[in-house]
Each structure stands twice: as structure tokens, then as C-alpha cells.
Design an enzyme around this catalytic site. Sequence first.
Site, PDB file in Angstrom:
ATOM      1  N   GLU A 106       3.766  -1.304  22.757  1.00 39.03           N
ATOM      2  CA  GLU A 106       4.727  -1.385  21.654  1.00 39.03           C
ATOM      3  C   GLU A 106       5.161   0.019  21.251  1.00 39.03           C
ATOM      4  O   GLU A 106       4.387   0.790  20.689  1.00 39.03           O
ATOM      5  CB  GLU A 106       4.113  -2.120  20.458  1.00 39.03           C
ATOM      6  CG  GLU A 106       5.105  -2.398  19.359  1.00 39.03           C
ATOM      7  CD  GLU A 106       4.510  -3.198  18.223  1.00 39.03           C
ATOM      8  OE1 GLU A 106       5.250  -3.991  17.615  1.00 39.03           O
ATOM      9  OE2 GLU A 106       3.321  -3.040  17.935  1.00 39.03           O
ATOM     10  N   LYS A 124      -2.126  -3.205  -1.138  1.00 34.59           N
ATOM     11  CA  LYS A 124      -1.997  -1.832  -0.672  1.00 34.59           C
ATOM     12  C   LYS A 124      -0.816  -1.730   0.292  1.00 34.59           C
ATOM     13  O   LYS A 124      -0.888  -2.185   1.420  1.00 34.59           O
ATOM     14  CB  LYS A 124      -3.254  -1.326   0.041  1.00 34.59           C
ATOM     15  CG  LYS A 124      -3.215   0.221   0.227  1.00 34.59           C
ATOM     16  CD  LYS A 124      -4.201   0.731   1.218  1.00 34.59           C
ATOM     17  CE  LYS A 124      -3.640   0.780   2.611  1.00 34.59           C
ATOM     18  NZ  LYS A 124      -2.522   1.756   2.790  1.00 34.59           N
ATOM     19  N   GLU A 179      -1.266  -9.983  11.565  1.00 34.94           N
ATOM     20  CA  GLU A 179      -0.041  -9.937  12.368  1.00 34.94           C
ATOM     21  C   GLU A 179       0.043  -8.530  12.932  1.00 34.94           C
ATOM     22  O   GLU A 179       0.203  -7.558  12.199  1.00 34.94           O
ATOM     23  CB  GLU A 179       1.181 -10.269  11.514  1.00 34.94           C
ATOM     24  CG  GLU A 179       2.375 -10.723  12.366  1.00 34.94           C
ATOM     25  CD  GLU A 179       3.398  -9.644  12.603  1.00 34.94           C
ATOM     26  OE1 GLU A 179       3.165  -8.824  13.527  1.00 34.94           O
ATOM     27  OE2 GLU A 179       4.407  -9.617  11.893  1.00 34.94           O
ATOM     28  N   CYS A 234       8.575  -5.418  14.323  1.00 34.97           N
ATOM     29  CA  CYS A 234       7.530  -6.006  15.164  1.00 34.97           C
ATOM     30  C   CYS A 234       8.086  -7.000  16.163  1.00 34.97           C
ATOM     31  O   CYS A 234       7.528  -7.184  17.253  1.00 34.97           O
ATOM     32  CB  CYS A 234       6.452  -6.655  14.300  1.00 34.97           C
ATOM     33  SG  CYS A 234       7.065  -7.954  13.202  1.00 34.97           S
TER      34      CYS A 234
END
Length: 488
Positions: free
Chosen positions: A382, A173, A247, A281
Site C-alpha cells: 500500500e 484519539k 480497518e 484506503c
Amino acid sequence: MKDLHIDGIWADASGGTSSDVLNPATGQVIETVAEAGREEVDAAAHAARRAFDEGPWRRTTAGERGALLRKVADLLVRDREELASIESLDTGKTLGEGRIDIDDVTNVFRYYADLADKDAGRLVDAGSATVVSRIVHEPVGVCALIAPWNYPLLQMSWKVAPALAAGNTVVLKPSEVTPLTTIKLVALLEEAGAPPGVVNLLLGDGRVGAAMVEHPAVDLVSFTGGYATGEKIMTAAAQGVRRVALELGGKNPNVVFADADYETALDYALMAAFVHSGQVCSAGARLIVQDGIHDRFVADLAARADRIRVGDPLEPATETGSLVSAQHRAKVEGYIQGAIEAGATLRAGGKRPEGPQYKNGFFLRPTVFSECTRDMAIVREEVFGPVVTVERFSEEADAIALANDTEYGLAGAVWTSDASRAQRVAGALRHGTVWINDYHPYLPQAEWGGFGKSGIGRELGPSGLAEYQESKHIYQNIDPVPQHWFKG
């Protein structure tokens, strides 16, 4: 819209639902794709289960699986320009960045093609000449693989290639925002000879992902994305004790000592923060600079950031493109406003570029903040956009403390001309990857993953293959004799 791939068949969603995929540089619809429902999730999971338990895939050798992956790599080379263009249109990254991504994807498939048949297990000394004891590795089973929107094909390749090399079957997906290159990848896997049911594709939002994670036919979930979603996946996977690999991003320190090569460190600081508009990331979003060069470095960084050419990702002169969506840009702008209100000094950017060419796209200027402190949300959280914060330090111990003062631990970098210091600091940083006098390179043969809230497990390298394997101990007594345990 036959965009779903289940048990070797391209199909539409049974409910007829669909979603538009936008070009973030123009806001225009690129394509309309089908969205799966629970019926399709169930069908795909069961197809993968049958293909694993009953199909010919279970009987393939590691060499045969490696050959399939090698064929995919060849097809990726053949279709490089098409895939790079699709990736650029879908994500807003430059065409040059898209080409790099496709080359990296190709390298990942080649690496796992070569690794597939290299692990023959190991013999264990059982302490007896009549016993043969060995450890072998077998596939986990059905793997649900969920990839993010920023590097759609690259991040999916990090999961698909080792999962197939190990002999698993998969249900993929991609993000609902950027699904197009994953659709193409599944077509290439089919062309390369993947049997029906081995590779299944579902499209849709988080509800589809949640249904995949909860499905009893799934043995392992691999997810790259946000921390909050990762927590939910771990909770759901606990039911049935399914394996997970996560992750979950980072808040990555880029530490520059006064003795570093100044111009090189400055150039890489810009790249670390602003490649793909900071939607990475491992982005070097936390710049930590020593007192002796801090003021000059910040001034030069801001001046260079203001000169970065923002524009159409397909134009050769463009240096950085758009953010992925209007919603994501609004989130980043919220962080920028919050930083200003918290007392950070805006040195560059912080606004949308002006001009008719930017009117409908989701653009934002590269942004630099100085006078940043650890209590600011823009420093701790983040942001995932074209924003870099600058902190200062005096001594080596201060740099290490600042760099490790984060709940994340994905990546970081150290810039210094002192080789001993470089090794000391790299060794002290609690981050999964540490670059010395460089930023952003990764190797398919080297593990990737983080400490703390950056996730669990590793992708790439031999450990990336091991994530998709079970270890089995086979103990054979080749000359058994009665032991007379019981006298009855």
C-alpha cells in the site's frame, strides 16, 4: 492549550507537552495543541469507566441517545463551512472534498440516530408455553476509538456515532497529524448535551494510542490505520481479552474489460487513484486492463494525469492538493524510485511540481506506471499516495486471479457492459466492497470492511452498530414447577 477533554473538562497536558499542526500545502503551523501523557490516558479511561458504570448515560433510552446524535448532525450542518475549511487546511485535500466529507459525517450521525432505537432484540422459541426467551443487546462498555489522518472526521464518525448509539462511553484519539476537526466534534458533542465522561478526547502520537489500548478500563478498541499497528493492537488487546475492530487498508484492484464504456471507465480510473492525492484506503491504485484496450487506455490515462491541476487546496481551480507531510511524501517517492529500478515504465508524474507556489508544501504529481508485474513492491504494498500501477490481462479468469492476488481485501471494482460478467467477477472477488461500473461511493447503511490483512469487523450499517454491542439471552420461566432433581 486546553485541547484535551476529560470528564467534561477542557484541559492542558499535565506535562506541558505540545505539538505543532502543519498546513501540508504551505508547511506553516496552523495551531499548536496539547499532547497527552499516561496521566491523561488514565484519567480519561477512568472517567469513561465511571460514566458508564455510575453515570446517567447508562440510564438513557435508545431514543434519547438517538436524539443527541440527531442534534450533532444539525450542528454539523450549521458549521459545515468552518469544518470543511479546517479539514482542508489540516489534511491538504481540496475544499470541495472537505465539504463532501462533512456532508458524509452528517449522514453517518443521522443514520445511527435513526437506528439507535430500532433494535428491540428478538424472541426465541424455547419450545414451551411457560417460557419467555429473548435476546437483547447491551453496550460493550468503554471504547477506545483511534482514527487515521487521511479522513480524520469521517473515520472518527464511523466509530463515535455507533458507539454512542449503542450506549457506550468513549475515549477518542485522532492522528497527531490531523487532530483539529476531532477537537471541534467533541465540542459539538458537548454542545449537544453529552454528559461528562461519556466523550473524552486525547491528543498525541502512537504512545498515547498504545497506552489507551493497554488500559484495563477499556473494553473495546476500534482502530483504522496501518497493518503493523493493527497487529500490535491485537496483541495488546489479547491481555484481558478485549474486543477489537480493525480497518487496516488495502491494495485495491480496478478491473477494466474491453467492453466497458471507455471514457467513463477512464474518468473514474483517474478519480479512483488520485482523489485526495491517493491517500485513501480504498484507492484504485491497481488498474487491471484487458489487452484489447490496454495500450490506448494507458496512454490516455497518462495524458489525463499530466493535466490534473495540483495546487492550493482552498483554490477553486485546484483538482488535487498536497500529501499530508514531508515524511509521507518521502515514503511515496521511495516507492516511485523502487518501481523505476524494478523495471516499471513511468508514464506520468513521478516528481514534485515546479513553481514557487509549491516550494514549502508537500506536493507530488499524479503518477502512472505501466509494464508492472506482481513481484514489484509498488504493486503489492500500500503506497497511499498519488500513484497508480497498470497490469494487463487477457481472459476473465486472469482478471480475477490478478485482482485476488493480494494479501489485502478491502475494495475493488469491475467495469464491463456485460451484466452477467459483472456479477460473476464481483462474486469471485475476495474484497469487502465491490463496485460495478463505479468507484468510491459508500453508504452509511451498508457495511464497510475487508478480507485478509485489511482487518476484522465491520463499520457502518447494522453490523457497525453490532460491533459496539453485547448480546444477552434472558430466559424466563413464568410458571416454574418443582422438578425433584435430587431426592435427598
